[in-house]
Design a protein around this motif. Structure first.
Motif, PDB file in Angstrom:
ATOM      1  N   ASN A 192      -3.242  -1.403   5.971  1.00  0.00           N
ATOM      2  CA  ASN A 192      -3.407  -2.144   7.224  1.00  0.00           C
ATOM      3  C   ASN A 192      -3.216  -1.265   8.458  1.00  0.00           C
ATOM      4  O   ASN A 192      -3.672  -1.623   9.533  1.00  0.00           O
ATOM      5  CB  ASN A 192      -2.430  -3.330   7.273  1.00  0.00           C
TER       6      ASN A 192
ATOM      7  N   VAL B 202      11.814   3.378  10.993  1.00  0.00           N
ATOM      8  CA  VAL B 202      11.353   4.586  11.700  1.00  0.00           C
ATOM      9  C   VAL B 202      11.198   4.240  13.177  1.00  0.00           C
ATOM     10  O   VAL B 202      10.571   3.254  13.540  1.00  0.00           O
ATOM     11  CB  VAL B 202      10.030   5.098  11.098  1.00  0.00           C
TER      12      VAL B 202
ATOM     13  N   ILE C 207       0.827  -1.212   0.000  1.00  0.00           N
ATOM     14  CA  ILE C 207       0.000   0.000   0.000  1.00  0.00           C
ATOM     15  C   ILE C 207       0.866   1.268   0.000  1.00  0.00           C
ATOM     16  O   ILE C 207       0.591   2.219  -0.745  1.00  0.00           O
ATOM     17  CB  ILE C 207      -0.993  -0.020   1.195  1.00  0.00           C
TER      18      ILE C 207
ATOM     19  N   ARG D 247       1.191 -15.595   0.478  1.00  0.00           N
ATOM     20  CA  ARG D 247      -0.274 -15.482   0.571  1.00  0.00           C
ATOM     21  C   ARG D 247      -0.895 -15.089  -0.779  1.00  0.00           C
ATOM     22  O   ARG D 247      -0.329 -14.248  -1.501  1.00  0.00           O
ATOM     23  CB  ARG D 247      -0.685 -14.519   1.684  1.00  0.00           C
TER      24      ARG D 247
ATOM     25  N   GLU E 298      11.288   2.189   4.159  1.00  0.00           N
ATOM     26  CA  GLU E 298      10.912   0.790   4.419  1.00  0.00           C
ATOM     27  C   GLU E 298      11.955   0.148   5.338  1.00  0.00           C
ATOM     28  O   GLU E 298      13.150   0.225   5.070  1.00  0.00           O
ATOM     29  CB  GLU E 298      10.796   0.027   3.089  1.00  0.00           C
ATOM     30  N   ALA E 299      11.463  -0.518   6.392  1.00  0.00           N
ATOM     31  CA  ALA E 299      12.379  -1.090   7.389  1.00  0.00           C
ATOM     32  C   ALA E 299      13.184  -2.270   6.854  1.00  0.00           C
ATOM     33  O   ALA E 299      14.357  -2.442   7.202  1.00  0.00           O
ATOM     34  CB  ALA E 299      11.579  -1.526   8.615  1.00  0.00           C
ATOM     35  N   ARG E 300      12.546  -3.109   5.990  1.00  0.00           N
ATOM     36  CA  ARG E 300      13.249  -4.320   5.559  1.00  0.00           C
ATOM     37  C   ARG E 300      14.442  -4.002   4.666  1.00  0.00           C
ATOM     38  O   ARG E 300      14.385  -3.105   3.836  1.00  0.00           O
ATOM     39  CB  ARG E 300      12.302  -5.240   4.783  1.00  0.00           C
TER      40      ARG E 300
ATOM     41  N   ALA F  50      -6.891 -12.067  -3.366  1.00  0.00           N
ATOM     42  CA  ALA F  50      -7.995 -11.964  -4.318  1.00  0.00           C
ATOM     43  C   ALA F  50      -8.254 -10.484  -4.526  1.00  0.00           C
ATOM     44  O   ALA F  50      -8.521  -9.757  -3.574  1.00  0.00           O
ATOM     45  CB  ALA F  50      -9.225 -12.661  -3.749  1.00  0.00           C
TER      46      ALA F  50
ATOM     47  N   GLY G  62      -8.929  -6.676   2.581  1.00  0.00           N
ATOM     48  CA  GLY G  62      -7.864  -5.842   3.155  1.00  0.00           C
ATOM     49  C   GLY G  62      -7.036  -5.086   2.133  1.00  0.00           C
ATOM     50  O   GLY G  62      -6.921  -3.854   2.194  1.00  0.00           O
ATOM     51  N   PHE G  63      -6.465  -5.800   1.186  1.00  0.00           N
ATOM     52  CA  PHE G  63      -5.633  -5.136   0.179  1.00  0.00           C
ATOM     53  C   PHE G  63      -6.490  -4.197  -0.673  1.00  0.00           C
ATOM     54  O   PHE G  63      -6.085  -3.083  -1.005  1.00  0.00           O
ATOM     55  CB  PHE G  63      -4.934  -6.169  -0.707  1.00  0.00           C
ATOM     56  N   ASN G  64      -7.681  -4.672  -1.024  1.00  0.00           N
ATOM     57  CA  ASN G  64      -8.558  -3.869  -1.889  1.00  0.00           C
ATOM     58  C   ASN G  64      -8.900  -2.527  -1.240  1.00  0.00           C
ATOM     59  O   ASN G  64      -8.844  -1.483  -1.882  1.00  0.00           O
ATOM     60  CB  ASN G  64      -9.833  -4.661  -2.192  1.00  0.00           C
TER      61      ASN G  64
HETATM   62  C1  LIG Z   1      -3.590 -15.017   4.847  1.00  0.00           C
HETATM   63  C2  LIG Z   1      -4.008 -13.684   4.291  1.00  0.00           C
HETATM   64  C3  LIG Z   1      -4.713 -13.618   3.117  1.00  0.00           C
HETATM   65  C4  LIG Z   1      -5.134 -12.379   2.617  1.00  0.00           C
HETATM   66  N1  LIG Z   1      -5.888 -12.362   1.484  1.00  0.00           N
HETATM   67  C5  LIG Z   1      -6.327 -11.189   1.024  1.00  0.00           C
HETATM   68  C6  LIG Z   1      -7.138 -11.147  -0.159  1.00  0.00           C
HETATM   69  O1  LIG Z   1      -7.453 -12.179  -0.731  1.00  0.00           O
HETATM   70  N2  LIG Z   1      -7.544  -9.943  -0.628  1.00  0.00           N
HETATM   71  C7  LIG Z   1      -7.223  -8.778   0.019  1.00  0.00           C
HETATM   72  O2  LIG Z   1      -7.657  -7.707  -0.437  1.00  0.00           O
HETATM   73  N3  LIG Z   1      -6.463  -8.781   1.129  1.00  0.00           N
HETATM   74  C8  LIG Z   1      -6.006  -9.949   1.643  1.00  0.00           C
HETATM   75  N4  LIG Z   1      -5.226  -9.968   2.756  1.00  0.00           N
HETATM   76  C9  LIG Z   1      -4.840  -8.665   3.374  1.00  0.00           C
HETATM   77  C10 LIG Z   1      -3.604  -8.046   2.702  1.00  0.00           C
HETATM   78  O3  LIG Z   1      -2.559  -8.979   2.699  1.00  0.00           O
HETATM   79  C11 LIG Z   1      -3.190  -6.773   3.456  1.00  0.00           C
HETATM   80  O4  LIG Z   1      -4.303  -5.933   3.602  1.00  0.00           O
HETATM   81  C12 LIG Z   1      -2.092  -6.006   2.717  1.00  0.00           C
HETATM   82  O5  LIG Z   1      -0.997  -6.838   2.473  1.00  0.00           O
HETATM   83  C13 LIG Z   1      -1.673  -4.801   3.572  1.00  0.00           C
HETATM   84  O6  LIG Z   1      -0.608  -4.117   3.009  1.00  0.00           O
HETATM   85  P1  LIG Z   1       0.051  -2.849   3.749  1.00  0.00           P
HETATM   86  O7  LIG Z   1       1.080  -2.332   2.789  1.00  0.00           O
HETATM   87  O8  LIG Z   1      -0.996  -1.932   4.241  1.00  0.00           O
HETATM   88  O9  LIG Z   1       0.727  -3.428   5.072  1.00  0.00           O
HETATM   89  P2  LIG Z   1       1.965  -4.393   5.277  1.00  0.00           P
HETATM   90  O10 LIG Z   1       1.977  -5.440   4.217  1.00  0.00           O
HETATM   91  O11 LIG Z   1       1.910  -4.819   6.707  1.00  0.00           O
HETATM   92  O12 LIG Z   1       3.254  -3.492   5.035  1.00  0.00           O
HETATM   93  C14 LIG Z   1       3.779  -2.649   6.020  1.00  0.00           C
HETATM   94  C15 LIG Z   1       5.217  -2.335   5.662  1.00  0.00           C
HETATM   95  O13 LIG Z   1       5.727  -1.379   6.602  1.00  0.00           O
HETATM   96  C16 LIG Z   1       7.038  -1.740   6.977  1.00  0.00           C
HETATM   97  N5  LIG Z   1       7.279  -1.187   8.319  1.00  0.00           N
HETATM   98  C17 LIG Z   1       6.716  -1.577   9.487  1.00  0.00           C
HETATM   99  N6  LIG Z   1       7.180  -0.838  10.508  1.00  0.00           N
HETATM  100  C18 LIG Z   1       8.064   0.041   9.979  1.00  0.00           C
HETATM  101  C19 LIG Z   1       8.893   1.066  10.523  1.00  0.00           C
HETATM  102  N7  LIG Z   1       8.910   1.309  11.844  1.00  0.00           N
HETATM  103  N8  LIG Z   1       9.683   1.783   9.693  1.00  0.00           N
HETATM  104  C20 LIG Z   1       9.675   1.545   8.349  1.00  0.00           C
HETATM  105  N9  LIG Z   1       8.919   0.573   7.768  1.00  0.00           N
HETATM  106  C21 LIG Z   1       8.125  -0.165   8.571  1.00  0.00           C
HETATM  107  C22 LIG Z   1       7.021  -3.281   6.954  1.00  0.00           C
HETATM  108  O14 LIG Z   1       8.326  -3.802   6.834  1.00  0.00           O
HETATM  109  C23 LIG Z   1       6.137  -3.563   5.755  1.00  0.00           C
HETATM  110  O15 LIG Z   1       6.866  -3.677   4.559  1.00  0.00           O
HETATM  111  C24 LIG Z   1      -4.800 -11.171   3.297  1.00  0.00           C
HETATM  112  C25 LIG Z   1      -4.052 -11.232   4.484  1.00  0.00           C
HETATM  113  C26 LIG Z   1      -3.676 -12.482   4.986  1.00  0.00           C
HETATM  114  C27 LIG Z   1      -2.879 -12.523   6.268  1.00  0.00           C
END
Ligand SMILES: Cc1cc2nc3c(=O)[nH]c(=O)nc-3n(C[C@H](O)[C@H](O)[C@H](O)COP(=O)(O)OP(=O)(O)OC[C@H]3O[C@@H](n4cnc5c(N)ncnc54)[C@H](O)[C@@H]3O)c2cc1C
Length: 390
Positions: free
Chosen positions: A287, A133, A19, A50, A38-40, A53, A299-301
């Protein structure tokens, strides 16, 4: 990537998950100075198995971001088959009924991650990996971030901080509360080879332990099996044959005989959401704003729509980025979609993951009734495809 860090930016995005990366890409060419932290360290080795969808609406956004065409394997969902273990009633949602090419698409998290990571380089976006961060502070005039990079502590400021860190730093945002509800479930993820090849049907089967989804992917299926943590630990320890036998007896034979399973991984499941989704010069997306159970694949959507709508708001109103007026407009825009997605998902988990005999009957009647009432089916399908604006 060698990124020079300045003292001040228009926008700092904390968290380069899918996101945070989507927002950075959506803001390319805007003329704004943006830094993504990005921390990683080793992004190239992301092997998150994973399946995601994606809705039809997300496909349109990914296309605009230039991501869609570069994904290596995308499997369309033509039909969603929803059933209830040990009970009557089932419902079928089809793409034809809604008049769209597909109800959704399945891709792997690691694939979208890889493509977005590549695009950040291609678009020459200021992107710093290995940047953890540690502190964020903000007031009405600016946001300040402290992060560790290569053993050094650095400080940067911006007109707006975007928290896309999955919710890890939410406690540091003044005036924002994070609500957490542990579902006491985990999800097991694996790729499953079956005797029937997939033909575009996604199966969602509700059981008293939690939902099991077989999502069409490639020739076969991607599994998301949710269950209490103790059951998940048990099935992770089984050898492949015992695992497949256990899954087969739990799910049945709708996809034929289960032949093989790839490496299994597990994810803890909880509902987390922030209220409000912004503070002084800080906004939460993805998230960090709402972490949902995967049952409805929302969630992703939802997170992608957060990133897209925030980018449109910033681009059309670049005068005082991060002002209270801008953030309150953004909050109002996202409220129904985000709240609706959260309540819809949480209600599904509550209604369908239990042993209640009364609810068991109601679930069966509900699924059959939904199947016989096309306007209600269209409503559910459109909500899943486009969110509240379906
Ligand atoms: C089993 C499973 C199945 C799923 N299936 C679906 C699906 O079918 N459809 C759907 O829409 N959603 C699905 N989801 C949800 C989806 O995976 C998440 O909503 C989405 O990956 C969220 O992305 P994000 O970038 O918001 O968060 P994250 O993926 O959590 O990314 C956060 C990033 O921030 C970085 N970070 C954290 N702390 C710090 C810091 N202090 N400093 C710098 N960087 C930091 C992390 O390293 C990470 O890269 C599923 C989730 C699971 C667990």
């Amino acid at each position: 990537m060698d990124t020079m860090v300045a003292d001040q930016y228009d926008l700092i995005i904390i968290g380069g998950g899918p996101i945070g990366m989507s927002l950075s890409i959506a803001l390319r060419g805007s003329g704004l100075s943006v830094l993504l932290l990005e921390a990683r360290e080793s992004i190239d080795k992301n092997e998150d198995p994973r399946p995601l969808a994606f809705s039809h609406g997300s496909r349109l956004i990914l296309h605009r971001l230039g991501i869609w065409e570069s994904l290596s394997e995308v499997t369309p969902i033509k039909t969603i088959h929803i059933s209830n273990r040990g009970g009557f009633g089932r419902t079928l949602l089809t793409a034809e009924e809604i008049d769209v090419p597909a109800l959704g698409y399945v891709i792997l998290h690691q694939d979208i991650f890889r493509v977005m990571h590549k695009k950040l380089h291609e678009y020459r976006i200021n992107y710093l990996t290995g940047a953890q961060v540690t502190q964020l502070k903000s007031d009405l005039s600016e946001g300040r971030v402290e992060f560790k990079h290569n053993g050094e502590l650095k400080q940067v400021k911006a007109s707006l901080l975007v928290l896309a860190d999955g919710g890890r730093l939410t406690a540091q945002v003044d005036g924002v509360t994070q609500h957490v509800k542990d579902y006491e479930q985990k999800a097991v993820v694996s790729r499953i080879e079956t005797s029937f090849p997939q033909c575009g049907v996604a199966y969602e089967r509700f059981t008293s332990d939690g939902p099991v989804a077989f999502l069409p992917f490639g020739q076969n299926f991607s599994l998301v099996w949710t269950a209490p943590p103790s059951t998940v630990e048990e099935v992770l320890d089984l050898d492949d044959d015992a695992f497949l036998a256990r899954l087969q007896s739990h799910f049945g034979y709708r996809v034929g005989k289960l032949i093989s399973a790839s490496k299994r991984s597990s994810f803890p499941l909880a509902l987390k959401y922030a209220t409000p989704v912004s503070g002084n010069r800080v906004v939460l997306i993805g998230n960090a704003a709402q972490t949902l159970h995967p049952v409805a694949g929302q969630g992703f959507n939802l997170g992608l729509r957060d990133a897209w709508e925030l980018s449109r708001e910033i681009i059309t109103m670049p005068v005082d980025i991060g002002s209270s007026a801008m953030l309150s407009k953004y909050r109002a825009m996202r409220k129904t979609d985000s709240g609706g997605g959260r309540i819809f998902t949480d209600t599904l988990v509550k209604l369908f993951s239990n042993d209640d005999i009364l609810l068991h009957g109601v679930r069966g009647i509900g699924l059959s009734a939904l199947d016989c009432f096309p306007p209600a089916k269209r409503f559910v399908a459109k909500r899943m495809m486009f969110g509240s604006r379906g």
